[in-house]
Design an enzyme around this catalytic site. Structure first.
Site, mmCIF file in Angstrom:
data_model
loop_
_atom_site.group_PDB
_atom_site.id
_atom_site.type_symbol
_atom_site.label_atom_id
_atom_site.label_comp_id
_atom_site.label_asym_id
_atom_site.label_seq_id
_atom_site.Cartn_x
_atom_site.Cartn_y
_atom_site.Cartn_z
ATOM 1 N N GLU A 90 0.835 -1.193 0.000
ATOM 2 C CA GLU A 90 0.000 0.000 0.000
ATOM 3 C C GLU A 90 0.866 1.236 0.000
ATOM 4 O O GLU A 90 1.980 1.241 0.520
ATOM 5 C CB GLU A 90 -0.869 -0.002 1.254
ATOM 6 C CG GLU A 90 -1.895 -1.099 1.177
ATOM 7 C CD GLU A 90 -2.902 -1.007 2.305
ATOM 8 O OE1 GLU A 90 -3.913 -1.704 2.203
ATOM 9 O OE2 GLU A 90 -2.689 -0.242 3.257
ATOM 10 N N CYS A 103 3.254 8.574 1.162
ATOM 11 C CA CYS A 103 3.802 7.678 2.172
ATOM 12 C C CYS A 103 4.239 6.405 1.444
ATOM 13 O O CYS A 103 3.422 5.690 0.882
ATOM 14 C CB CYS A 103 2.709 7.408 3.199
ATOM 15 S SG CYS A 103 3.242 6.405 4.563
ATOM 16 N N CYS A 114 6.557 -4.840 15.610
ATOM 17 C CA CYS A 114 6.051 -3.938 16.664
ATOM 18 C C CYS A 114 4.602 -4.316 16.977
ATOM 19 O O CYS A 114 3.800 -4.542 16.065
ATOM 20 C CB CYS A 114 6.124 -2.486 16.208
ATOM 21 S SG CYS A 114 7.784 -1.987 15.738
ATOM 22 N N CYS A 337 -1.262 5.989 10.000
ATOM 23 C CA CYS A 337 -0.045 5.332 10.475
ATOM 24 C C CYS A 337 -0.359 4.029 11.169
ATOM 25 O O CYS A 337 -1.201 3.970 12.049
ATOM 26 C CB CYS A 337 0.677 6.196 11.491
ATOM 27 S SG CYS A 337 1.041 7.822 10.916
#
Ligand code: SAH
Ligand code: SF4
Length: 354
Positions: A90, A103, A114, A337
């Protein structure tokens, strides 16, 4: 077959000379690709027949394919790109304040694991090639020019904050950055590019070899114990080693390092966390970028309420820190994010309206 989008300008010059062609033609090829965004070789009027024939037989001009697109109510567009081997990544285009920021993803999946990150739950699949990184920019530019309101629109800023850990894919991200920055090509200045890392210490030490782009470090806690709970990378390279590596960098053109700080309710939003940030970061060479946690299906944490976020920011401002809160765009389309994850979107594509 090598991709046309994998060459830096100097490599293109060498390549043409090696194949008995004129060196200066490399500059013209670069102009067609990156100034005129023309990838139809038949339209390259000033390029010799010999080069065109050679390219047709030996060089690929394929771009990642936009297989799905969705636009947020705030204007952010999320794209699912399919790569040659069928994997998908993406990338997100975010309009704000006269800029259009893309991005960029650096890997399919991510090895860092994470716990707060949707991409992290995918595991590592593979690195993106240079051509795939540059190709994200080219494919999205082509798409927005053809389908948006402005046929001349230009993506002005890049953040390496899509899927993946860019420093884990150091060599390809370095080469792609050189392509993005090339004066005779896209000419995106280093100040308009931000590389975000979760803190891979050996690669941070190598950043002096990287073009001078902005550096953002995902800090998220100033306590080793807490940071390790969020980010397995901290077990290997804890805060002491991370800051030793950061302090060894020449800051060159970038005057500060941005520290990204995820705000998670009742986890790292306490007064002692503010004290920790003040202890660890100096006010002159660091900026703090607060990222209120974006939840996703099955996510283990909660976002603090707006009042708490404001309070946290004001405390840091009072102590003299430069501190901003990231307005995470595109959360209604899972483009904010930490929300990016390829597999599911591939499965779901077509279910959402275009
Ligand atoms: N892999 C790199 C860059 C990509 S992520 C890195 O980790 O730095 C960009 C930023 O989004 C990082 O600071 C990351 O920690 C943060 N992020 C990841 N998941 C998030 C989530 N669920 N909510 C808010 N921010 C998140
Ligand atoms: Fe990878 Fe960054 Fe997600 Fe961590 S936050 S898993 S480093 S993409």
């Amino acid at each position: 077959m090598r991709s046309i989008f994998s060459f830096t300008l100097s490599e293109m010059r060498e390549y043409l000379v090696e194949h008995g062609c004129a060196k200066f033609a490399a500059d013209q090829v670069y102009q067609w690709l990156y100034k005129h965004h023309e990838i139809d070789i038949d339209k390259w009027t000033n390029i010799s027949k010999k080069i065109k024939e050679h390219f047709r037989e030996n060089i690929s001009f394929k771009l990642p394919e936009v297989v799905f697109h969705i636009q947020s109510t705030d204007g952010t567009r999320k794209f699912l790109l399919e790569l040659d081997d069928g994997n998908t990544v993406e990338t997100v285009a975010i309009p704000a304040q006269g800029r259009l920021t893309q991005c960029i993803s650096s890997q399919v999946g991510c090895a860092m694991g994470c716990l707060f990150c949707n991409t992290g739950t995918m595991g590592f699949i593979r690195h993106l090639t240079v051509a795939e990184v540059v190709g994200q920019y080219m494919a999205v530019t082509k798409w927005v020019r053809e389908n948006g309101d402005d046929p001349e629109i230009r993506i002005s800023n890049l953040v390496y904050m899509g899927q993946g850990e860019p420093l884990h894919n150091f060599d390809n991200m370095l080469q792609a950055t050189k392509v993005f920055m090339e004066e005779k090509g896209l000419a995106i200045g280093g100040r308009k590019i931000t590389l975000s890392t979760s803190g891979l210490v050996p690669q941070i030490k190598k950043l002096n070899d990287f073009p001078a782009v902005n550096l953002a470090v995902s800090l998220h806690s100033t306590f080793d114990e807490k940071r390790s709970q969020l980010m397995p990378v901290n077990d290997k390279w804890g805060l002491t080693k991370l800051f030793e590596a950061l302090n060894s960098l020449e800051l060159r053109e970038f005057r500060f390092i941005t520290y990204e700080y995820l705000l998670i309710a009742d986890f790292n939003d306490r007064p002692e966390d503010i004290a920790g940030l003040c202890r660890l970061l100096d006010t002159k060479s660091s900026k703090i970028n607060l990222i209120p946690y974006n939840e996703f299906p099955g996510s283990p944490y909660k976002r603090p309420d707006d009042e708490k976020i404001e309070w946290f920011k004001n405390q840091l401002l009072k102590k003299g820190h430069v501190c901003t809160t990231r307005a995470s765009k595109g959360s209604d389309i899972m483009a904010a994010c930490g929300q990016l994850k390829s597999k599911e979107d591939k499965k779901n594509r077509g279910d959402e309206s275009l």
